[in-house]
Design a protein around this motif. Structure first.
Motif, PDB file in Angstrom:
ATOM      1  N   ILE A 178       9.149   4.116  -7.548  1.00  0.00           N
ATOM      2  CA  ILE A 178       8.124   3.859  -8.474  1.00  0.00           C
ATOM      3  C   ILE A 178       7.890   2.455  -8.555  1.00  0.00           C
ATOM      4  O   ILE A 178       6.686   1.967  -8.729  1.00  0.00           O
ATOM      5  N   ILE A 179       9.107   1.676  -8.941  1.00  0.00           N
ATOM      6  CA  ILE A 179       8.873   0.139  -8.984  1.00  0.00           C
ATOM      7  C   ILE A 179       8.728  -0.308  -7.583  1.00  0.00           C
ATOM      8  O   ILE A 179       9.751  -0.841  -6.878  1.00  0.00           O
ATOM      9  N   SER A 180       7.464  -0.577  -7.401  1.00  0.00           N
ATOM     10  CA  SER A 180       7.144  -1.100  -5.871  1.00  0.00           C
ATOM     11  C   SER A 180       6.067  -2.161  -5.786  1.00  0.00           C
ATOM     12  O   SER A 180       4.992  -2.082  -5.434  1.00  0.00           O
ATOM     13  N   PRO A 181       6.308  -3.663  -6.240  1.00  0.00           N
ATOM     14  CA  PRO A 181       5.436  -4.409  -6.495  1.00  0.00           C
ATOM     15  C   PRO A 181       5.064  -4.808  -4.993  1.00  0.00           C
ATOM     16  O   PRO A 181       5.778  -4.832  -3.857  1.00  0.00           O
ATOM     17  N   PRO A 182       3.775  -5.157  -4.975  1.00  0.00           N
ATOM     18  CA  PRO A 182       3.080  -5.752  -3.653  1.00  0.00           C
ATOM     19  C   PRO A 182       3.795  -6.811  -2.859  1.00  0.00           C
ATOM     20  O   PRO A 182       3.825  -6.778  -1.531  1.00  0.00           O
ATOM     21  N   GLU A 183       4.477  -7.547  -3.681  1.00  0.00           N
ATOM     22  CA  GLU A 183       5.121  -8.666  -2.990  1.00  0.00           C
ATOM     23  C   GLU A 183       6.571  -8.244  -2.328  1.00  0.00           C
ATOM     24  O   GLU A 183       7.221  -8.970  -1.641  1.00  0.00           O
ATOM     25  N   GLY A 184       6.821  -7.172  -2.645  1.00  0.00           N
ATOM     26  CA  GLY A 184       8.249  -6.731  -2.198  1.00  0.00           C
ATOM     27  C   GLY A 184       8.113  -6.383  -0.433  1.00  0.00           C
ATOM     28  O   GLY A 184       7.166  -6.406   0.202  1.00  0.00           O
ATOM     29  N   SER A 185       9.204  -6.129   0.314  1.00  0.00           N
ATOM     30  CA  SER A 185       9.441  -5.957   1.592  1.00  0.00           C
ATOM     31  C   SER A 185       9.907  -4.658   1.822  1.00  0.00           C
ATOM     32  O   SER A 185      10.622  -4.127   1.094  1.00  0.00           O
ATOM     33  N   GLY A 186       9.811  -4.141   2.893  1.00  0.00           N
ATOM     34  CA  GLY A 186      10.482  -2.870   3.437  1.00  0.00           C
ATOM     35  C   GLY A 186       9.954  -1.727   2.862  1.00  0.00           C
ATOM     36  O   GLY A 186      10.654  -0.552   2.787  1.00  0.00           O
ATOM     37  N   ARG A 187       8.693  -1.515   2.139  1.00  0.00           N
ATOM     38  CA  ARG A 187       8.337  -0.489   1.685  1.00  0.00           C
ATOM     39  C   ARG A 187       7.389   0.199   2.481  1.00  0.00           C
ATOM     40  O   ARG A 187       6.619  -0.384   3.315  1.00  0.00           O
ATOM     41  N   HIS A 188       7.216   1.740   2.537  1.00  0.00           N
ATOM     42  CA  HIS A 188       6.285   2.333   3.029  1.00  0.00           C
ATOM     43  C   HIS A 188       5.761   3.586   2.180  1.00  0.00           C
ATOM     44  O   HIS A 188       6.559   4.113   1.406  1.00  0.00           O
ATOM     45  N   TYR A 189       4.821   4.180   2.613  1.00  0.00           N
ATOM     46  CA  TYR A 189       4.244   5.460   1.858  1.00  0.00           C
ATOM     47  C   TYR A 189       3.196   6.214   2.836  1.00  0.00           C
ATOM     48  O   TYR A 189       2.733   5.711   3.910  1.00  0.00           O
ATOM     49  N   ARG A 190       3.130   7.463   2.768  1.00  0.00           N
ATOM     50  CA  ARG A 190       1.933   8.335   3.109  1.00  0.00           C
ATOM     51  C   ARG A 190       1.074   8.901   2.033  1.00  0.00           C
ATOM     52  O   ARG A 190       1.654   8.928   1.016  1.00  0.00           O
ATOM     53  N   LEU A 191      -0.242   9.210   2.219  1.00  0.00           N
ATOM     54  CA  LEU A 191      -1.170   9.395   1.198  1.00  0.00           C
ATOM     55  C   LEU A 191      -2.242  10.190   1.940  1.00  0.00           C
ATOM     56  O   LEU A 191      -2.467  10.009   2.984  1.00  0.00           O
ATOM     57  N   THR A 192      -2.516  11.276   1.324  1.00  0.00           N
ATOM     58  CA  THR A 192      -3.443  12.374   1.725  1.00  0.00           C
ATOM     59  C   THR A 192      -4.380  12.601   0.456  1.00  0.00           C
ATOM     60  O   THR A 192      -3.601  12.798  -0.580  1.00  0.00           O
ATOM     61  N   THR A 193      -5.702  12.949   0.576  1.00  0.00           N
ATOM     62  CA  THR A 193      -6.228  13.861  -0.391  1.00  0.00           C
ATOM     63  C   THR A 193      -6.994  14.935  -0.101  1.00  0.00           C
ATOM     64  O   THR A 193      -7.425  14.987   1.136  1.00  0.00           O
ATOM     65  N   THR A 194      -6.711  16.071  -0.829  1.00  0.00           N
ATOM     66  CA  THR A 194      -7.131  17.174  -0.720  1.00  0.00           C
ATOM     67  C   THR A 194      -8.345  17.789  -1.507  1.00  0.00           C
ATOM     68  O   THR A 194      -8.298  17.302  -2.679  1.00  0.00           O
ATOM     69  N   HIS A 195      -9.277  18.549  -1.279  1.00  0.00           N
ATOM     70  CA  HIS A 195     -10.316  19.101  -2.012  1.00  0.00           C
ATOM     71  C   HIS A 195     -10.335  20.498  -2.047  1.00  0.00           C
ATOM     72  O   HIS A 195      -9.323  21.347  -1.373  1.00  0.00           O
ATOM     73  N   ASP A 196     -10.906  21.116  -2.987  1.00  0.00           N
ATOM     74  CA  ASP A 196     -10.901  22.641  -3.448  1.00  0.00           C
ATOM     75  C   ASP A 196     -11.148  23.527  -2.173  1.00  0.00           C
ATOM     76  O   ASP A 196     -10.679  24.625  -2.279  1.00  0.00           O
ATOM     77  N   ALA A 221       5.219  15.698   8.911  1.00  0.00           N
ATOM     78  CA  ALA A 221       5.259  15.330  10.117  1.00  0.00           C
ATOM     79  C   ALA A 221       3.729  14.765  10.611  1.00  0.00           C
ATOM     80  O   ALA A 221       3.999  13.808  11.741  1.00  0.00           O
ATOM     81  N   ARG A 222       2.738  15.097  10.223  1.00  0.00           N
ATOM     82  CA  ARG A 222       1.476  14.604  10.486  1.00  0.00           C
ATOM     83  C   ARG A 222       0.781  13.785   9.867  1.00  0.00           C
ATOM     84  O   ARG A 222      -0.395  13.210  10.023  1.00  0.00           O
ATOM     85  N   THR A 223       1.459  13.278   8.484  1.00  0.00           N
ATOM     86  CA  THR A 223       0.713  12.249   7.851  1.00  0.00           C
ATOM     87  C   THR A 223       1.248  10.919   8.187  1.00  0.00           C
ATOM     88  O   THR A 223       2.566  10.771   7.989  1.00  0.00           O
ATOM     89  N   PRO A 224       0.398   9.937   8.575  1.00  0.00           N
ATOM     90  CA  PRO A 224       0.855   8.697   9.087  1.00  0.00           C
ATOM     91  C   PRO A 224       1.516   7.805   7.759  1.00  0.00           C
ATOM     92  O   PRO A 224       1.149   7.887   6.742  1.00  0.00           O
ATOM     93  N   VAL A 225       2.261   6.782   8.460  1.00  0.00           N
ATOM     94  CA  VAL A 225       3.002   6.034   7.563  1.00  0.00           C
ATOM     95  C   VAL A 225       2.211   4.651   7.492  1.00  0.00           C
ATOM     96  O   VAL A 225       1.793   4.197   8.277  1.00  0.00           O
ATOM     97  N   ASN A 226       2.089   4.343   6.009  1.00  0.00           N
ATOM     98  CA  ASN A 226       1.470   3.061   5.842  1.00  0.00           C
ATOM     99  C   ASN A 226       2.303   2.026   5.395  1.00  0.00           C
ATOM    100  O   ASN A 226       3.329   2.603   4.413  1.00  0.00           O
ATOM    101  N   GLN A 227       2.812   1.031   5.714  1.00  0.00           N
ATOM    102  CA  GLN A 227       3.618  -0.103   5.226  1.00  0.00           C
ATOM    103  C   GLN A 227       3.237  -1.005   4.132  1.00  0.00           C
ATOM    104  O   GLN A 227       2.234  -1.206   3.865  1.00  0.00           O
ATOM    105  N   GLY A 228       4.112  -1.211   3.137  1.00  0.00           N
ATOM    106  CA  GLY A 228       3.789  -1.859   1.998  1.00  0.00           C
ATOM    107  C   GLY A 228       4.010  -0.977   0.758  1.00  0.00           C
ATOM    108  O   GLY A 228       4.261   0.056   0.792  1.00  0.00           O
ATOM    109  N   SER A 229       3.492  -1.812  -0.212  1.00  0.00           N
ATOM    110  CA  SER A 229       3.882  -1.018  -1.691  1.00  0.00           C
ATOM    111  C   SER A 229       2.664  -0.108  -1.616  1.00  0.00           C
ATOM    112  O   SER A 229       1.345  -0.028  -1.283  1.00  0.00           O
ATOM    113  N   TRP A 230       2.751   1.085  -2.388  1.00  0.00           N
ATOM    114  CA  TRP A 230       1.824   1.950  -2.914  1.00  0.00           C
ATOM    115  C   TRP A 230       0.923   1.611  -4.123  1.00  0.00           C
ATOM    116  O   TRP A 230      -0.132   2.096  -4.200  1.00  0.00           O
ATOM    117  N   TRP A 231       1.236   0.541  -4.777  1.00  0.00           N
ATOM    118  CA  TRP A 231       0.653   0.321  -6.011  1.00  0.00           C
ATOM    119  C   TRP A 231      -1.009   0.088  -5.629  1.00  0.00           C
ATOM    120  O   TRP A 231      -1.884   0.581  -6.319  1.00  0.00           O
TER     121      TRP A 231
END
Length: 422
Positions: free
Chosen positions: A343-361, A373-383
């Motif tokens: 959760i503590i993931s400042p943008p200045e940090g290194s070695g971070r990554h995240y996946r993100l999707t948005t679904t609707h009703d 498996a199918r959600t791409p990885v984004n490098q960096g902080s999630w903030w």
């Protein structure tokens, strides 16, 4: 270890003995671990400027000072878990989520929970909902009139926020603009490693202990979480500190982790029985004001964050919000790290990554393994990704509100007094 002993002529064992004696003395005297004294709340952690604008028996509400000339109209209210002190989200300035949000033009309010004593044994989950979330929403609404609120809950604070939001939906209360949940569960059937330690018999024993004490004390809390990560927090620490003679340098997150809190008897028993063991919230049997509430009643957008190595709220458990929510928009983000460090993931940090999707009703359900498996990885902080989502769900910018008001005059500077309670 043998190589270290040979190379050092045994000085590692002498240093390890000194570490053992020091740790034993600190433990017997109830002191914090070595190095934790270098991190002082209000001194070099928890230092984002602000004012306490409300206080009741259970909380202090902090309103943070703006750092931009214009702010997003909708304020952010953060509900941390009361199993932790709030300043995990306001650590050192370089990794403070609060400071990051304020610097991005958000008006931020933070709940700081009182550290309960045996006199608070009868405080229950509904007291935390009413005196924590609902009282805070009343104050935030008065200080930011005509604006809906982005509510954010961390861990158990996120679970309580979901309960409060569901009850508000049933009552036609439309004060929320969105809810965000950091590592928070709403379905507890796969609740993580804590399930190894809690069943009906073990809970009955724990309730007897809490009944006698009135609270679950800090040492018992810390011991339970150390067992969840025994390899990292017990055995490797013992080998490094006592056999190799090498102490891991203290940092702000580790010092925060040693700043423990207590749990009232009634609240903790209700949480473990109703939510953890009986899964009452996910199954529509959790009562608020004698009425069952359900996550599917929530209509505001939801942003849920899971962490890859979470031992408290496994991400596949937090992902179950997809099965419970019926809102038009649900964003799910999975970040690297564990329950706290993820959760503590400042943008200045290194070695971070995240996946993100948005679904609707209208979207079909995707199971967590296929999603991974199918959600791409984004490098960096999630903030920044979450902050951009907040902006997308906010209105035009406006002048920042005053700190406090005639009705809610400032009671003192942040970090307040409750966070300093031992």
């Amino acid at each position: 270890m043998l190589r270290k002993t040979f190379d050092s002529g045994g000085t590692n064992l002498i240093q390890g003995w000194h570490h053992l004696v020091d740790d034993w003395q600190r433990n017997m005297l109830g002191k914090k671990p070595a190095g934790a004294e270098d991190y002082v709340v209000g001194g070099n952690v928890g230092v984002t400027p602000g004012k306490v604008v409300f206080r009741n028996h259970l909380i202090e509400l902090i309103q943070y000072a703006p750092t931009t000339s214009q702010v997003h109209a909708e304020p952010v209210l953060i509900v941390p878990a009361w199993v932790m002190k709030y300043y995990i989200l306001d650590l050192s300035p370089h990794n403070s989520l609060v400071k990051y949000l304020v610097d991005q033009g958000h008006t931020v309010f933070m709940i700081s929970w009182r550290n309960p004593t045996s006199e608070d044994r009868d405080l229950g989950l509904d007291d935390y909902r009413r005196q924590g979330i609902m009282d805070s929403l009343e104050v935030v609404g008065a200080l930011s009139p005509d604006a809906k609120v982005h509510a954010v809950g961390y861990c158990l604070g996120g679970t309580l926020l979901a309960i409060a939001a569901a009850a508000m939906a049933q009552d036609g209360d439309e004060r929320l603009a969105s809810i965000t949940m950091f590592a928070a569960q709403t379905d507890f059937r796969e609740a993580g490693e804590l399930m190894l330690f809690i069943d009906d018999k073990q809970l009955a024993f724990l309730e007897d202990v809490m009944w006698a004490q009135g609270v679950l004390d800090t040492r018992q809390m810390a011991g339970a979480f150390q067992l969840l990560r025994s390899n990292d927090l017990i055995w490797s620490r013992m080998v490094n500190s006592y056999l190799l003679g090498e102490r891991q340098p203290m940092n702000d997150l580790m010092a925060w982790n040693a700043d423990a809190t207590r749990m009232p008897y009634r609240m903790h028993s209700e949480y473990l029985r109703q939510l953890f063991l009986n899964n009452a919230l996910a199954e529509g049997r959790f009562l608020v004001d004698d009425k069952p509430v359900t996550i599917s009643d929530i209509r505001v957008p939801i942003f849920a964050v899971g962490t890859e190595w979470d031992h408290v709220a496994p991400w596949r458990s937090t992902y179950k919000i997809h099965l419970l929510a019926d809102t038009q928009e649900l964003a799910f983000l999975l970040t690297s790290g564990g329950h706290n460090a993820g959760i503590i993931s400042p943008p200045e940090g290194s070695g971070r990554h995240y996946r993100l999707t948005t679904t609707h009703d209208h979207d079909t359900y995707v199971d967590p393994d296929l999603w991974l498996a199918r959600t791409p990885v984004n490098q960096g902080s999630w903030w920044p990704a979450w902050q951009a989502w907040l902006v997308d769900h906010s209105g035009p910018k406006t002048s920042p509100p005053e700190l406090g008001s005639t009705r809610y005059p400032p009671l003192g500077d942040a970090p307040g007094t409750y966070v300093l309670q031992e």
